[in-house]
Motif scaffolding. Sequence first.
Motif, short mmCIF file in Angstrom:
data_model
loop_
_atom_site.label_atom_id
_atom_site.label_comp_id
_atom_site.label_asym_id
_atom_site.label_seq_id
_atom_site.Cartn_x
_atom_site.Cartn_y
_atom_site.Cartn_z
N ALA A 115 -2.45 3.79 -3.46
CA ALA A 115 -1.15 3.47 -3.05
C ALA A 115 -0.49 4.46 -1.96
O ALA A 115 0.26 4.01 -1.12
CB ALA A 115 -0.31 3.44 -4.44
N ARG A 141 6.43 -2.60 4.73
CA ARG A 141 6.26 -3.98 4.11
C ARG A 141 6.23 -3.86 2.57
O ARG A 141 5.97 -2.81 1.95
CB ARG A 141 4.92 -4.95 4.58
CG ARG A 141 5.05 -5.18 5.91
CD ARG A 141 3.92 -6.34 5.99
NE ARG A 141 2.42 -5.50 5.80
CZ ARG A 141 1.39 -6.02 6.59
NH1 ARG A 141 1.60 -7.13 7.07
NH2 ARG A 141 0.57 -5.30 6.25
N ASN A 142 6.38 -5.22 1.74
CA ASN A 142 6.15 -4.96 0.43
C ASN A 142 4.61 -4.38 0.05
O ASN A 142 3.80 -4.94 0.67
CB ASN A 142 6.37 -6.42 -0.42
CG ASN A 142 7.76 -6.68 -0.50
OD1 ASN A 142 8.65 -5.82 -0.29
ND2 ASN A 142 7.92 -7.91 -0.41
N GLY A 143 4.61 -3.49 -0.64
CA GLY A 143 3.19 -3.04 -1.28
C GLY A 143 2.72 -1.95 -0.29
O GLY A 143 1.58 -1.60 -0.58
N SER A 144 3.66 -1.61 0.64
CA SER A 144 3.11 -0.46 1.35
C SER A 144 3.24 0.90 0.87
O SER A 144 2.62 1.96 1.32
CB SER A 144 3.89 -0.36 2.60
OG SER A 144 5.17 -0.24 2.52
N GLY A 145 3.85 1.09 -0.43
CA GLY A 145 3.81 2.46 -1.02
C GLY A 145 5.14 3.07 -1.22
O GLY A 145 5.13 4.03 -1.74
N LYS A 146 5.99 2.21 -0.77
CA LYS A 146 7.47 3.01 -0.78
C LYS A 146 7.78 3.45 -2.18
O LYS A 146 8.26 4.61 -1.95
CB LYS A 146 8.58 2.10 0.04
CG LYS A 146 8.10 1.82 1.33
CD LYS A 146 9.33 0.50 1.84
CE LYS A 146 9.43 -0.56 1.01
NZ LYS A 146 8.40 -1.75 1.16
N SER A 147 7.71 2.59 -2.93
CA SER A 147 8.40 2.88 -4.57
C SER A 147 7.59 4.12 -5.17
O SER A 147 8.00 4.92 -5.73
CB SER A 147 8.39 1.68 -5.31
OG SER A 147 9.64 0.73 -4.67
N THR A 148 6.28 3.82 -4.76
CA THR A 148 5.35 4.75 -5.32
C THR A 148 5.70 6.26 -4.70
O THR A 148 5.78 7.31 -5.57
CB THR A 148 3.92 4.44 -4.87
OG1 THR A 148 3.79 3.16 -5.34
CG2 THR A 148 2.93 5.43 -5.67
P1 ADP Z 1 6.45 -0.99 -2.05
O1 ADP Z 1 7.73 -0.56 -2.90
O2 ADP Z 1 6.48 -0.31 -0.72
O3 ADP Z 1 6.56 -2.46 -2.04
P2 ADP Z 1 4.85 -0.09 -4.15
O4 ADP Z 1 4.61 1.51 -3.84
O5 ADP Z 1 5.47 -0.77 -5.36
O6 ADP Z 1 4.97 -0.56 -2.81
O7 ADP Z 1 3.15 -0.50 -4.40
C1 ADP Z 1 2.18 0.15 -3.60
C2 ADP Z 1 0.86 -0.15 -3.93
O8 ADP Z 1 0.61 0.12 -5.26
C3 ADP Z 1 0.77 -1.87 -3.88
O9 ADP Z 1 -0.58 -2.47 -3.69
C4 ADP Z 1 0.82 -2.52 -5.59
O10 ADP Z 1 0.62 -3.57 -5.74
C5 ADP Z 1 0.55 -1.08 -6.20
N1 ADP Z 1 1.19 -0.99 -7.52
C6 ADP Z 1 2.57 -0.65 -7.68
N2 ADP Z 1 2.65 -0.64 -8.74
C7 ADP Z 1 1.42 -0.63 -9.50
C8 ADP Z 1 1.13 -0.60 -10.95
N3 ADP Z 1 2.21 -0.17 -11.86
N4 ADP Z 1 -0.15 -0.71 -11.49
C9 ADP Z 1 -0.94 -1.03 -10.35
N5 ADP Z 1 -0.61 -1.04 -9.11
C10 ADP Z 1 0.46 -0.99 -8.53
#
Ligand code: ADP
Length: 281
Positions: free
Chosen positions: A26, A45-52
């Motif tokens: 991530a 984009r969605n899923g790019s790692g921003k929230s992580t």
């Molecule tokens: P964003 O906020 O940019 O949309 P996220 O940080 O939420 O992106 O997600 C980054 C990647 O980690 C994505 O591929 C997402 O599917 C994966 N991911 C996010 N949360 C989880 C989780 N709780 N368990 C497994 N994979 C996760």
Amino acid sequence: MKNTIIEFENVTYEYEKLDNIIQEKALNNLNIEVNQGEFLVILGRNGSGKSTLAKHINALLLPSSGNVTVDGIDTKDLNRIWDIRSKTGMVFQNPDNQIIATIVEEDVAFGPENLGVPSEQIRINVDEALKMVDMYEYRKHEPHLLSGGQKQRVAIAGTLAMKPNCIVFDESTAMLDPAGRKEVIKIIKKLNSENNITAILITHYMEEAIEADRIIVLEEGNVIKEGTPRQIFEDVNTMKEIGLDVPEVTELAHELNKNGINISKNILTVDELVDELCRLK
Ligand code: ADP
Ligand code: MG
């Protein structure tokens, strides 16, 4: 003088694997520094790692490898977790998930109560925080009766009551109507410019990004672009390729250019576009 408040050093993060499905990282070996007082926007984009990434800033997640430090404190130092959480507030997308108490001022008091701040000081912090977000007159109100923008301002006050150096806004405007979005952005900018609070804003609204000091673009857990708003948005084609927008006026200037109208492509605001068009003979 430059004063680093947040530092990511070779940070990689992998979520736990489910059923042996191979997961992409991530976050992939990120190196990022954020300075005290900076207004940083993170796009991707969605899923790019921003929230992580955001969750690493206040130790909701810890790196699989590498280090994150907040004001010099390693987020892996479990003894300091409340220091870290008081220095870096987080405001999330859904205002309804962040408000716990049934009275606005009690909700705002929740953070400093958790930190063990003495009650007289909590009173002072809560009043100050509510004034900073222009919600003081609503202090006795029930949060569920407020508008979305007002709820987000209460959520911001909840972090301010802990006297943070930095606040991370993870798509905090995404669920708001245009008026609510404007209210919240105005408060974020004010906190940054008048109170020197470092603002890290994650957003899909490009108009919210044009006043940033710096923009970082994430793609699949990597920083693929970094620069001033002008540097980032100038490259309309790359932004489109990675599935992101640019501000509407920037795109308009780009299209006019393609159609042979000789104006700068480096335009971020309506005023700039008007100036450019008026220069044409
Ligand atoms: P964003 O906020 O940019 O949309 P996220 O940080 O939420 O992106 O997600 C980054 C990647 O980690 C994505 O591929 C997402 O599917 C994966 N991911 C996010 N949360 C989880 C989780 N709780 N368990 C497994 N994979 C996760
Ligand atoms: Mg997200």
